[in-house]
Design a protein around this motif. Structure first.
Motif, PDB file in Angstrom:
ATOM      1  N   LYS A   1      39.936  50.596  40.265  1.00 55.12           N
ATOM      2  CA  LYS A   1      40.337  49.744  41.397  1.00 55.12           C
ATOM      3  C   LYS A   1      39.231  49.340  42.458  1.00 55.12           C
ATOM      4  O   LYS A   1      39.249  48.224  43.088  1.00 55.12           O
ATOM      5  CB  LYS A   1      41.599  50.095  42.099  1.00 55.12           C
ATOM      6  N   HIS A   2      38.374  50.471  42.538  1.00 56.37           N
ATOM      7  CA  HIS A   2      37.137  50.267  43.399  1.00 56.37           C
ATOM      8  C   HIS A   2      36.382  48.981  43.204  1.00 56.37           C
ATOM      9  O   HIS A   2      36.006  48.358  44.015  1.00 56.37           O
ATOM     10  CB  HIS A   2      36.509  51.604  43.594  1.00 56.37           C
ATOM     11  N   SER A   3      35.690  48.949  41.914  1.00 63.45           N
ATOM     12  CA  SER A   3      34.906  47.937  41.590  1.00 63.45           C
ATOM     13  C   SER A   3      35.625  46.444  41.625  1.00 63.45           C
ATOM     14  O   SER A   3      35.261  45.652  41.918  1.00 63.45           O
ATOM     15  CB  SER A   3      34.219  48.171  40.099  1.00 63.45           C
ATOM     16  N   LEU A   4      37.019  46.616  40.934  1.00 66.45           N
ATOM     17  CA  LEU A   4      37.884  45.365  41.177  1.00 66.45           C
ATOM     18  C   LEU A   4      38.049  44.722  42.533  1.00 66.45           C
ATOM     19  O   LEU A   4      37.805  43.487  42.648  1.00 66.45           O
ATOM     20  CB  LEU A   4      39.243  45.540  40.404  1.00 66.45           C
ATOM     21  N   VAL A   5      38.372  45.664  43.382  1.00 63.85           N
ATOM     22  CA  VAL A   5      38.699  45.234  44.817  1.00 63.85           C
ATOM     23  C   VAL A   5      37.282  44.544  45.555  1.00 63.85           C
ATOM     24  O   VAL A   5      37.361  43.460  46.348  1.00 63.85           O
ATOM     25  CB  VAL A   5      39.449  46.075  45.963  1.00 63.85           C
ATOM     26  N   LEU A   6      36.134  45.128  45.138  1.00 63.43           N
ATOM     27  CA  LEU A   6      34.843  44.441  45.636  1.00 63.43           C
ATOM     28  C   LEU A   6      34.348  43.523  44.846  1.00 63.43           C
ATOM     29  O   LEU A   6      33.963  42.423  45.717  1.00 63.43           O
ATOM     30  CB  LEU A   6      33.725  45.856  45.660  1.00 63.43           C
ATOM     31  N   ARG A   7      34.684  43.364  43.758  1.00 64.90           N
ATOM     32  CA  ARG A   7      34.433  41.930  42.974  1.00 64.90           C
ATOM     33  C   ARG A   7      35.224  41.016  43.492  1.00 64.90           C
ATOM     34  O   ARG A   7      34.895  39.602  43.772  1.00 64.90           O
ATOM     35  CB  ARG A   7      34.761  42.304  41.411  1.00 64.90           C
ATOM     36  N   GLU A   8      36.715  41.279  43.766  1.00 55.98           N
ATOM     37  CA  GLU A   8      37.581  40.356  44.299  1.00 55.98           C
ATOM     38  C   GLU A   8      37.066  39.798  45.648  1.00 55.98           C
ATOM     39  O   GLU A   8      36.940  38.574  46.028  1.00 55.98           O
ATOM     40  CB  GLU A   8      38.922  40.910  44.425  1.00 55.98           C
ATOM     41  N   TYR A   9      36.532  40.670  46.511  1.00 58.62           N
ATOM     42  CA  TYR A   9      36.062  40.328  47.834  1.00 58.62           C
ATOM     43  C   TYR A   9      34.724  39.439  47.536  1.00 58.62           C
ATOM     44  O   TYR A   9      34.698  38.310  48.272  1.00 58.62           O
ATOM     45  CB  TYR A   9      35.581  41.643  48.514  1.00 58.62           C
ATOM     46  N   LEU A  10      34.083  39.639  46.633  1.00 61.04           N
ATOM     47  CA  LEU A  10      32.799  38.856  46.587  1.00 61.04           C
ATOM     48  C   LEU A  10      33.091  37.417  46.037  1.00 61.04           C
ATOM     49  O   LEU A  10      32.706  36.288  46.361  1.00 61.04           O
ATOM     50  CB  LEU A  10      31.581  39.349  45.406  1.00 61.04           C
ATOM     51  N   ARG A  11      34.232  37.386  45.182  1.00 57.14           N
ATOM     52  CA  ARG A  11      34.615  36.053  44.725  1.00 57.14           C
ATOM     53  C   ARG A  11      35.398  35.198  45.720  1.00 57.14           C
ATOM     54  O   ARG A  11      35.332  34.374  45.954  1.00 57.14           O
ATOM     55  CB  ARG A  11      35.535  36.385  43.335  1.00 57.14           C
ATOM     56  N   ARG A  12      36.376  35.852  46.397  1.00 55.80           N
ATOM     57  CA  ARG A  12      37.493  35.074  47.091  1.00 55.80           C
ATOM     58  C   ARG A  12      36.701  34.796  48.386  1.00 55.80           C
ATOM     59  O   ARG A  12      37.108  33.938  49.435  1.00 55.80           O
ATOM     60  CB  ARG A  12      38.539  36.212  47.469  1.00 55.80           C
ATOM     61  N   SER A  13      35.554  35.386  48.785  1.00 57.00           N
ATOM     62  CA  SER A  13      34.994  35.231  49.975  1.00 57.00           C
ATOM     63  C   SER A  13      33.920  34.174  50.059  1.00 57.00           C
ATOM     64  O   SER A  13      33.368  33.402  50.896  1.00 57.00           O
ATOM     65  CB  SER A  13      34.055  36.327  50.711  1.00 57.00           C
ATOM     66  N   GLY A  14      33.709  33.716  48.497  1.00 59.46           N
ATOM     67  CA  GLY A  14      32.721  32.502  48.333  1.00 59.46           C
ATOM     68  C   GLY A  14      31.285  33.065  48.139  1.00 59.46           C
ATOM     69  O   GLY A  14      30.374  32.158  48.097  1.00 59.46           O
ATOM     70  N   ALA A  15      31.082  34.424  48.410  1.00 59.60           N
ATOM     71  CA  ALA A  15      29.767  35.023  48.468  1.00 59.60           C
ATOM     72  C   ALA A  15      29.024  34.897  46.955  1.00 59.60           C
ATOM     73  O   ALA A  15      28.016  34.726  47.037  1.00 59.60           O
ATOM     74  CB  ALA A  15      29.715  36.224  48.880  1.00 59.60           C
ATOM     75  N   ARG A  16      29.990  35.345  45.953  1.00 57.41           N
ATOM     76  CA  ARG A  16      29.550  34.924  44.494  1.00 57.41           C
ATOM     77  C   ARG A  16      30.580  34.000  43.754  1.00 57.41           C
ATOM     78  O   ARG A  16      31.650  34.238  43.905  1.00 57.41           O
ATOM     79  CB  ARG A  16      29.321  36.361  43.954  1.00 57.41           C
TER      80      ARG A  16
END
Ligand SMILES: [Fe+2]
Ligand SMILES: [Fe+2]
Length: 274
Positions: free
Chosen positions: A86-101
């Motif tokens: 879940k740790h890599s997943l939640v950070l990945r979701e942050y990057l995606r949902r924030s529009g950063a990546r």
């Protein structure tokens, strides 16, 4: 030892089920990201930690191989792997949902990360347990600092993300600490020698495997984790928990220390002796 490991695992798992479960999709208030411009320093750090967490298959493989045949330790590894996933997943979701990546960037990054293999630094279960306690505690300290920094910079969700995953890391570190206590009770001198050896040779996993390592390390140093912090906030508290001081640790003969190749890590300041 088997019975003791098993009992510690049951305690760990029961506590995790009762008090520590969290949900990537519902426990982070993702709607808060609407209209928010993410800070590129925070997103670079989030991407870096996401990458370190992405070596999970290698961490798990090493763990399961070393602990083969030990029920308590193997079941711990399986549960630990679920939490770490879940740790890599939640950070990945942050990057995606924030529009950063974007999606393509994230897939490319994942591919670049997973193209390399993390190798366990020790081939001995007790040393890896000590390594685990140090690594989990260091990760906790890193996430705690990120949480504060993200709060100062006004990110609407990262502080909560780092709180949730940092709490997991602390629980992992405490489990390994319990294992070390059991080892100390069974073979005090051997365990102290392993403690001294791992402390002398420790470095964080995988960060030097990541793409663009140099620019990442600069930003993370700016976030306040270096050798001094490692000693004060990781090593000394762990020794204290074990009822030890540095004077209890035997000297590690220089010839016993095999340098782990690669660029200097986050925790090794240029020129400092490991
Ligand atoms: Fe983690
Ligand atoms: Fe962890």
């Amino acid at each position: 030892m088997r019975e003791a490991f098993h009992r510690e695992y049951l305690t760990f798992f029961e506590r995790a089920e009762r008090t520590r479960r969290w949900n990537v999709f519902t426990d982070v208030d993702w709607d808060q990201l609407a209209g928010h411009q993410p800070d590129p320093r925070l997103t670079l750090c989030a991407e870096t930690f996401c990458g370190v967490e992405m070596y999970l298959p290698d961490y798990l493989r090493a763990h399961l191989e070393l602990m083969r045949g030990d029920y308590g330790r193997a079941w711990f590894a399986a549960n630990w792997g679920y939490e770490e996933a879940k740790h890599s997943l939640v950070l990945r979701e942050y990057l995606r949902r924030s529009g950063a990546r974007g999606d393509d960037e994230l897939h490319d990054y994942t591919e670049a990360v997973l193209a390399r293999t993390w190798q366990a630094p020790y081939d001995d279960g007790r040393r890896m347990t000590i390594y685990g306690a140090l690594q989990e505690m260091t990760t906790f300290v890193i996430y705690r600092k990120q949480r504060g920094w993200a709060g100062q910079l006004g990110d609407p969700v990262l502080p909560e993300i780092y709180r949730l995953i940092g709490r997991d890391e602390m629980a992992h570190s405490r489990f390994y600490l319990k294992m070390i206590e059991l080892h100390l009770a069974e073979d005090r001198d051997g365990t102290l020698a392993d403690l001294a050896f791992v402390l002398r040779t420790f470095r964080m996993p995988a960060e030097d495997l990541l793409p663009d390592y140099d620019s990442r390390i600069e930003v993370m140093r700016a976030a306040g984790v270096d050798r001094g912090v490692f000693l004060a906030e990781v090593v000394l508290p762990l020794l204290k928990e074990l009822g030890l001081t540095r004077h209890d640790l035997p000297r590690v003969p220089a010839e016993a220390v095999t340098e782990i190749p690669g660029p200097p890590g986050l925790l090794t300041q240029a020129g400092a002796k490991r």
